[in-house]
Motif scaffolding. Structure first.
Motif, PDB file in Angstrom:
ATOM      1  N   ALA A  77       0.843  -1.207   0.000  1.00 13.80           N
ATOM      2  CA  ALA A  77       0.000   0.000   0.000  1.00 13.80           C
ATOM      3  C   ALA A  77       0.873   1.251   0.000  1.00 13.80           C
ATOM      4  O   ALA A  77       0.603   2.220  -0.719  1.00 13.80           O
ATOM      5  N   THR A  78       1.926   1.215   0.791  1.00 11.26           N
ATOM      6  CA  THR A  78       2.812   2.374   0.868  1.00 11.26           C
ATOM      7  C   THR A  78       3.500   2.617  -0.476  1.00 11.26           C
ATOM      8  O   THR A  78       3.580   3.757  -0.952  1.00 11.26           O
ATOM      9  N   ALA A  79       3.942   1.532  -1.105  1.00  5.86           N
ATOM     10  CA  ALA A  79       4.621   1.670  -2.401  1.00  5.86           C
ATOM     11  C   ALA A  79       3.653   2.166  -3.471  1.00  5.86           C
ATOM     12  O   ALA A  79       3.995   3.020  -4.299  1.00  5.86           O
ATOM     13  N   ALA A  80       2.428   1.664  -3.453  1.00  9.78           N
ATOM     14  CA  ALA A  80       1.454   2.080  -4.473  1.00  9.78           C
ATOM     15  C   ALA A  80       1.086   3.551  -4.299  1.00  9.78           C
ATOM     16  O   ALA A  80       0.946   4.288  -5.279  1.00  9.78           O
ATOM     17  N   ALA A  81       0.936   3.981  -3.046  1.00 12.05           N
ATOM     18  CA  ALA A  81       0.601   5.401  -2.809  1.00 12.05           C
ATOM     19  C   ALA A  81       1.705   6.286  -3.376  1.00 12.05           C
ATOM     20  O   ALA A  81       1.432   7.327  -3.995  1.00 12.05           O
ATOM     21  N   ALA A 269      -4.642  -3.889   6.150  1.00 10.11           N
ATOM     22  CA  ALA A 269      -3.362  -3.257   5.829  1.00 10.11           C
ATOM     23  C   ALA A 269      -3.315  -2.709   4.409  1.00 10.11           C
ATOM     24  O   ALA A 269      -2.414  -1.931   4.074  1.00 10.11           O
ATOM     25  N   ASN A 270      -4.265  -3.116   3.584  1.00  8.56           N
ATOM     26  CA  ASN A 270      -4.187  -2.711   2.181  1.00  8.56           C
ATOM     27  C   ASN A 270      -5.105  -1.535   1.880  1.00  8.56           C
ATOM     28  O   ASN A 270      -5.902  -1.550   0.938  1.00  8.56           O
ATOM     29  N   LEU A 271      -4.981  -0.535   2.721  1.00  8.92           N
ATOM     30  CA  LEU A 271      -5.746   0.696   2.564  1.00  8.92           C
ATOM     31  C   LEU A 271      -4.793   1.858   2.300  1.00  8.92           C
ATOM     32  O   LEU A 271      -3.671   1.883   2.817  1.00  8.92           O
ATOM     33  N   ILE A 272      -5.305   2.816   1.520  1.00 10.49           N
ATOM     34  CA  ILE A 272      -4.608   4.089   1.299  1.00 10.49           C
ATOM     35  C   ILE A 272      -5.640   5.180   1.583  1.00 10.49           C
ATOM     36  O   ILE A 272      -6.814   5.039   1.216  1.00 10.49           O
ATOM     37  N   LEU A 273      -5.223   6.244   2.222  1.00  8.01           N
ATOM     38  CA  LEU A 273      -6.148   7.332   2.538  1.00  8.01           C
ATOM     39  C   LEU A 273      -6.038   8.450   1.510  1.00  8.01           C
ATOM     40  O   LEU A 273      -4.972   8.659   0.924  1.00  8.01           O
TER      41      LEU A 273
END
Ligand code: BGC
Length: 393
Positions: A77-81, A269-273
């Motif tokens: 998620a962090t990498a995709a954001a 864990a697979n959330l992005i805000l």
């Protein structure tokens, strides 16, 4: 019992019928039961995107994802954001009541703009609600679904990240309907939201990880007090078919950073805000027909007080993301074309710099309409100064 329990039996073949002793009587009973189920529309077996009136149900059929102990973002998620980088919204296309109603359709030449490497990501707003049956099952029109498939797949083929959202389900926010928008029974408004997500999530479950789902754009109005519950149910229903897919969650008050602290995050864990930032509103929305009362034109940008308004929400978003352990990006910002063009460029560059100074990705609102970085008239061309302010060196 939840309807899904019935559906998961996929008809009557596994059922036994007490009181019918012989195999022949069992067969007759099964035949009768099948007829009953079929006439009630209950034998459809769920299938990807294959919702029928049988799937209608109630909110109880869409349990909420658990909340209370969100674990923080996965590395993915962090990498995709971060990979969303500098993106663009394909606005005023598929989220108009009917594609074309607001003067734009998704054209291949727009998708081909991705070849230039300007945009790392595309957000695709879609008004699913006006292309789904009016009943609780909200069966999405197969022709419209194929149209969205085609756009999503052509965007993914360009190698970018694609954020597929639900936009402008007006009744969900308690807003007035747009022209060419059909109303539905208030009793089914919320369950339709979840029924549509069930279908969308099933439909795209095998797409690239670069496809990210966003349950709802800018929740506000009557949705405000209902958002945490409905959002957790949307995450729950998406997870049935997409256990790992990234999901974007935004706060109420039109995705205002000020409301981030009101979000009740699912334990996922697979959330992005996401947040949206249209400060200073009197500058970005001057002359916009959809703002009442209309804001006077001739506003300039960006004096110190305006810059601090722009930065405030970004600081709040950044701090909140760090606190809860999830990345935050800016899914929309932009200035309407009624503003002076040099001022829009100053605004755009300033906002880009403010966002990036906080380590966040962003997507400009929008490609080719009233805020457009691209002028679609005639052969079409980027508005070079605005493009440079946003995406240049
Ligand atoms: C809305 C658009 C609007 C834009 C700026 C978006 O979220 O969907 O209709 O033009 O915000 O106000």
């Amino acid at each position: 019992m939840m309807k899904t329990d019935v559906i998961s039996t996929c008809g009557t073949s596994g059922m036994t019928f007490p009181g019918f002793s012989s195999p022949a009587l069992q067969s007759i009973a099964r035949l009768v039961a099948t007829t009953v189920l079929l006439s009630a529309g209950l034998a459809a077996c769920g299938g990807a995107g294959g919702a029928t009136a049988s799937d209608a149900g109630s909110l109880a059929d869409y349990p909420a994802a658990a909340t209370g102990t969100p674990p923080g973002a996965s590395a993915r998620a962090t990498a995709a954001a971060a990979a969303l980088g500098r993106g663009v919204n394909f606005g005023n296309m598929l989220e108009s009541p009917r594609e074309g109603d607001w003067g734009l359709t998704v054209e291949q030449r727009f998708i081909d703009l991705l070849d230039g490497g300007t945009f790392a990501s595309v957000r695709l707003p879609v008004r699913w609600s006006n292309h789904a049956s009016a009943d609780a099952a909200a069966v999405i029109d197969p022709v419209f679904f194929s149209r969205v498939d085609s756009v999503v797949d052509r965007l993914l083929d360009k190698g970018v990240h694609v954020l597929l959202d639900m936009h402008h389900y007006r009744q969900l926010d308690g807003d007035a309907l747009d022209a060419n928008e059909r109303s539905v029974d208030p009793a089914v408004v919320e369950v339709r939201f979840l029924a549509m997500w069930r279908q969308i999530a099933a439909r795209y479950k095998n797409r690239s990880d670069r496809l990210i789902l966003e349950p709802y754009n800018e929740p506000h109005g009557s949705l405000t007090g209902r958002w945490n519950d409905l959002m957790a149910r949307a995450v729950g229903v998406i997870r049935r078919d997409n256990p790992q897919r990234l999901i974007v969650i935004g706060p109420t008050s039109w995705n205002s950073a000020a409301d981030l602290s009101k979000l009740v995050l699912p334990n996922d864990a697979n959330l992005i805000l996401t947040v949206h930032n249209y400060e200073p509103f009197s500058f970005t929305h001057q002359g916009a027909s959809w703002v009442t009362p209309p804001l006077p034109v001739g506003q300039d940008c960006c004096a110190a007080d305006q810059l601090s308004k722009m930065a405030w929400g970004l600081d709040v978003a950044k701090a909140y993301g760090v606190k809860v352990g999830y990345p935050v990006f800016v899914g929309e910002f932009g200035a309407f074309s009624a503003a002076d063009s040099a001022a829009r460029q100053r605004y755009s560059r300033a906002m880009r710099d403010l966002i990036e100074a906080r380590g966040m990705s962003w997507l400009y609102w929008e490609l080719a309409s009233g805020f457009g970085v691209y002028d679609p008239s005639g052969a079409g061309a980027f508005r070079a100064d605005l493009k440079d302010a946003l995406y240049g060196q």
